[in-house]
Scaffold this motif. Structure first.
Motif, short mmCIF file in Angstrom:
data_model
loop_
_atom_site.label_atom_id
_atom_site.label_comp_id
_atom_site.label_asym_id
_atom_site.label_seq_id
_atom_site.Cartn_x
_atom_site.Cartn_y
_atom_site.Cartn_z
N GLU A 65 0.79 -0.99 0.32
CA GLU A 65 0.10 0.10 -0.03
C GLU A 65 0.89 1.42 -0.10
OE1 GLU A 65 -3.93 -1.73 2.46
OE2 GLU A 65 -2.20 -0.87 3.55
N SER A 66 2.02 1.00 0.67
CA SER A 66 2.84 2.31 0.68
C SER A 66 3.65 2.49 -0.72
CB SER A 66 3.96 2.15 1.88
OG SER A 66 3.41 2.09 3.05
N ILE A 67 3.91 1.42 -1.42
CA ILE A 67 4.53 1.58 -2.51
C ILE A 67 3.56 2.09 -3.54
CG2 ILE A 67 5.66 0.31 -4.60
CD1 ILE A 67 6.74 -1.72 -2.41
N GLN A 68 2.21 1.85 -3.44
CA GLN A 68 1.23 1.97 -4.50
C GLN A 68 0.94 3.79 -4.17
OE1 GLN A 68 0.24 0.23 -7.14
NE2 GLN A 68 -0.58 2.18 -7.70
N ALA A 69 0.91 3.94 -2.81
CA ALA A 69 0.68 5.49 -2.65
C ALA A 69 1.65 6.39 -3.27
CB ALA A 69 0.63 5.53 -1.22
N VAL A 70 2.85 5.88 -3.13
CA VAL A 70 4.16 6.51 -3.73
C VAL A 70 3.85 6.82 -5.21
CG1 VAL A 70 6.43 6.85 -4.20
CG2 VAL A 70 5.72 6.55 -1.98
N ILE A 71 3.52 5.81 -5.67
CA ILE A 71 3.22 5.77 -7.39
C ILE A 71 2.24 6.70 -7.75
CG2 ILE A 71 2.81 4.19 -9.28
CD1 ILE A 71 4.48 1.97 -7.92
N ASN A 72 1.27 6.65 -6.97
CA ASN A 72 0.12 7.29 -7.40
C ASN A 72 0.27 8.91 -7.16
OD1 ASN A 72 -1.54 5.30 -7.67
ND2 ASN A 72 -2.48 5.15 -5.54
N ILE A 73 0.89 9.25 -6.08
CA ILE A 73 1.37 10.73 -5.83
C ILE A 73 2.40 11.14 -7.09
CG2 ILE A 73 2.83 12.28 -4.45
CD1 ILE A 73 1.94 10.68 -2.00
N VAL A 74 3.28 10.31 -7.48
CA VAL A 74 4.18 10.49 -8.58
C VAL A 74 3.20 10.76 -9.85
CG1 VAL A 74 5.96 9.88 -10.22
CG2 VAL A 74 6.18 9.56 -7.64
N LYS A 75 2.30 9.92 -10.14
CA LYS A 75 1.79 10.00 -11.41
C LYS A 75 0.63 10.88 -11.35
CE LYS A 75 1.98 4.86 -12.85
NZ LYS A 75 1.06 3.80 -13.00
N GLU A 76 0.10 11.39 -10.36
CA GLU A 76 -0.86 12.52 -10.29
C GLU A 76 -0.04 13.88 -10.30
OE1 GLU A 76 -2.52 12.16 -6.46
OE2 GLU A 76 -3.70 10.39 -6.85
#
Length: 219
Positions: free
Chosen positions: A206-217
């Motif tokens: 979940e932490s990894i996905q949260a970082v990826i989402n922030i980057v993509k956004e």
């Protein structure tokens, strides 16, 4: 080049999360803490850890390099791969101490910036967004409660077969936090542009996905 800066306290999972996110995004991962740990290791070997003047004098005699072997970061001290030797609690505390020395930060700054100029990177540390890469495209401050970070570190050490007490690990975490946030040069703090990410209640995926989402956004 796209530069992502991830800052946060010791034990927040920055390195593990940043490394996985970089792999997913196809970026180079830069663990700046490994550089400070390597300087601390050199000082420890010379018996000068804690002597600021001798550490400063030592800098002109050592070579610290980051290399990428099959896409995995390795850190070298005077040509020796010390990646596995810099992960002890003693070197962690030593890294916190040497990172408070301005000359050490200057010594490592150009190396970090040079990698970011030439590659799409996710770089993690204590002052990436505020000092090393102030113009980073995305800035994230990743943190978790001291108790949560101590529990993660305790479990990690027990799994490695080390004999430790949770209370001692928590004390180390709190001491490291105090050192990092109260030093005069580049104290640990989020930049004004940083997205705050609390991973206390998140698992690793979940932490990894949260970082990826922030980057993509934000790209």
């Amino acid at each position: 080049m796209i530069n992502i800066a991830i800052d946060g306290p010791a034990g927040a999972g920055k390195s593990t999360v940043a490394k996985a996110a970089a792999k997913e995004l196809g970026y180079i991962y830069v663990d700046t803490g490994a550089l400070y740990r390597t300087v601390a290791l050199s000082a420890q070997r010379k018996g000068i850890l804690g002597d600021t003047d001798k550490i400063i004098n030592m800098l002109s005699d050592i070579e610290v390099e980051l290399k990428y072997i099959n896409g995995v970061q390795a850190v070298f001290l005077d040509g020796e791969d010390v990646s596995s030797l810099i992960r002890t609690p003693e070197i962690s505390m030593g890294a916190s101490a040497v990172s408070a020395i301005p000359k050490v930060r200057e010594f490592l700054l150009d190396l970090q910036r040079d990698i970011a100029k030439k590659n799409n990177v996710i770089m993690d540390g204590r002052d990436i967004a505020t000092v090393v890469l102030p113009n980073a495209d995305v800035k994230i401050f990743l943190f978790a409660s001291p108790e949560c970070r101590a529990k993660r570190r305790y479990d990690e050490l027990i799994e490695k077969g080390e004999s430790v007490m949770y209370e001692d690990v928590l004390a180390d975490v709190n001491q490291r936090d105090y050192q990092d946030s109260h030093r005069e040069i580049a104290p640990l703090k989020p930049s004004e542009e940083s997205v705050l990410l609390d991973t206390s209640e998140l698992n690793l995926e979940e932490s990894i996905q949260a970082v990826i989402n922030i980057v993509k956004e934000n790209i």
